[in-house]
Design a protein around this motif. Structure first.
Motif, PDB file in Angstrom:
ATOM      1  N   ALA A  33      -4.786  56.120   1.560  1.00 47.05           N
ATOM      2  CA  ALA A  33      -3.880  56.490   0.706  1.00 47.05           C
ATOM      3  C   ALA A  33      -3.156  55.328  -0.152  1.00 47.05           C
ATOM      4  O   ALA A  33      -2.064  55.266  -0.131  1.00 47.05           O
ATOM      5  CB  ALA A  33      -2.858  57.516   1.303  1.00 47.05           C
ATOM      6  N   LYS A  34      -3.704  54.013  -0.334  1.00 47.64           N
ATOM      7  CA  LYS A  34      -3.177  53.098  -0.725  1.00 47.64           C
ATOM      8  C   LYS A  34      -2.464  53.112  -2.021  1.00 47.64           C
ATOM      9  O   LYS A  34      -1.415  52.471  -2.197  1.00 47.64           O
ATOM     10  CB  LYS A  34      -4.156  51.664  -0.706  1.00 47.64           C
ATOM     11  N   THR A  35      -3.027  54.038  -2.946  1.00 49.67           N
ATOM     12  CA  THR A  35      -2.330  54.150  -4.127  1.00 49.67           C
ATOM     13  C   THR A  35      -0.948  54.515  -4.038  1.00 49.67           C
ATOM     14  O   THR A  35       0.092  54.354  -4.619  1.00 49.67           O
ATOM     15  CB  THR A  35      -3.284  54.935  -5.064  1.00 49.67           C
ATOM     16  N   ALA A  36      -1.172  55.849  -3.109  1.00 49.85           N
ATOM     17  CA  ALA A  36       0.284  56.334  -3.068  1.00 49.85           C
ATOM     18  C   ALA A  36       1.202  55.570  -2.614  1.00 49.85           C
ATOM     19  O   ALA A  36       2.548  55.302  -2.816  1.00 49.85           O
ATOM     20  CB  ALA A  36       0.260  57.483  -2.005  1.00 49.85           C
ATOM     21  N   PHE A  37       1.013  54.659  -1.474  1.00 52.61           N
ATOM     22  CA  PHE A  37       1.997  53.811  -0.849  1.00 52.61           C
ATOM     23  C   PHE A  37       2.324  52.741  -1.571  1.00 52.61           C
ATOM     24  O   PHE A  37       3.378  52.434  -1.651  1.00 52.61           O
ATOM     25  CB  PHE A  37       1.197  53.156   0.616  1.00 52.61           C
ATOM     26  N   GLY A  38       1.398  52.231  -2.483  1.00 54.54           N
ATOM     27  CA  GLY A  38       1.690  51.206  -3.345  1.00 54.54           C
ATOM     28  C   GLY A  38       2.478  51.602  -4.577  1.00 54.54           C
ATOM     29  O   GLY A  38       3.665  51.143  -4.912  1.00 54.54           O
ATOM     30  N   LEU A  39       2.524  52.768  -5.095  1.00 51.44           N
ATOM     31  CA  LEU A  39       3.665  53.135  -6.019  1.00 51.44           C
ATOM     32  C   LEU A  39       4.744  53.506  -5.331  1.00 51.44           C
ATOM     33  O   LEU A  39       5.923  53.188  -5.811  1.00 51.44           O
ATOM     34  CB  LEU A  39       3.057  54.525  -6.699  1.00 51.44           C
ATOM     35  N   ARG A  40       4.825  54.060  -4.113  1.00 53.06           N
ATOM     36  CA  ARG A  40       6.144  54.124  -3.325  1.00 53.06           C
ATOM     37  C   ARG A  40       6.736  52.761  -3.011  1.00 53.06           C
ATOM     38  O   ARG A  40       7.980  52.733  -3.289  1.00 53.06           O
ATOM     39  CB  ARG A  40       5.846  54.896  -1.891  1.00 53.06           C
ATOM     40  N   ASP A  41       6.128  51.650  -2.884  1.00 50.81           N
ATOM     41  CA  ASP A  41       6.504  50.489  -2.602  1.00 50.81           C
ATOM     42  C   ASP A  41       6.905  49.548  -3.792  1.00 50.81           C
ATOM     43  O   ASP A  41       7.982  48.989  -3.565  1.00 50.81           O
ATOM     44  CB  ASP A  41       5.697  49.678  -1.612  1.00 50.81           C
TER      45      ASP A  41
END
Length: 106
Positions: A33-41
């Motif tokens: 889920a790196k895309t989701a975490f990247g957008l969140r961060d």
């Protein structure tokens, strides 16, 4: 005229309307889920929440929302924030993704 045609560049606007509802689906492993975490961060102001299809899905810590709730919260697009092995859209995701389209999310 043919030479001029070859020199033209096709310009396409691929801007995804903001803000986003992040789709996590049924992903239980954060490493997928790196895309989701990247957008969140890196773009938290562009994210209104996350959408999951099971309670055991990994969380970004954003509010959990259905597509309808995300739309009501101002989301204009749903971003698939996970990348499962093989890169395929799981059959279990389809009803939620279709619902997002029906709600007007890109």
């Amino acid at each position: 005229p043919a030479a001029q045609h070859r020199k033209r560049k096709l310009i396409v606007d691929l801007t995804l309307p903001q803000p986003y509802l992040l789709f996590i689906g049924d992903m239980t492993l954060a490493r997928f889920a790196k895309t989701a975490f990247g957008l969140r961060d890196w773009a938290p102001e562009r994210c209104v929440g996350e959408c999951v299809i099971c309670a055991s899905a990994v969380t970004t810590g954003l509010p959990r929302m259905t597509p309808a709730q995300g739309r009501q919260a101002g989301a204009r697009s749903m971003v698939i924030g996970v990348a499962p092995i093989g890169g395929e859209i799981a059959p279990a995701w389809i009803p939620t993704l279709v619902q997002a389209l029906k709600e007007g999310l890109d």
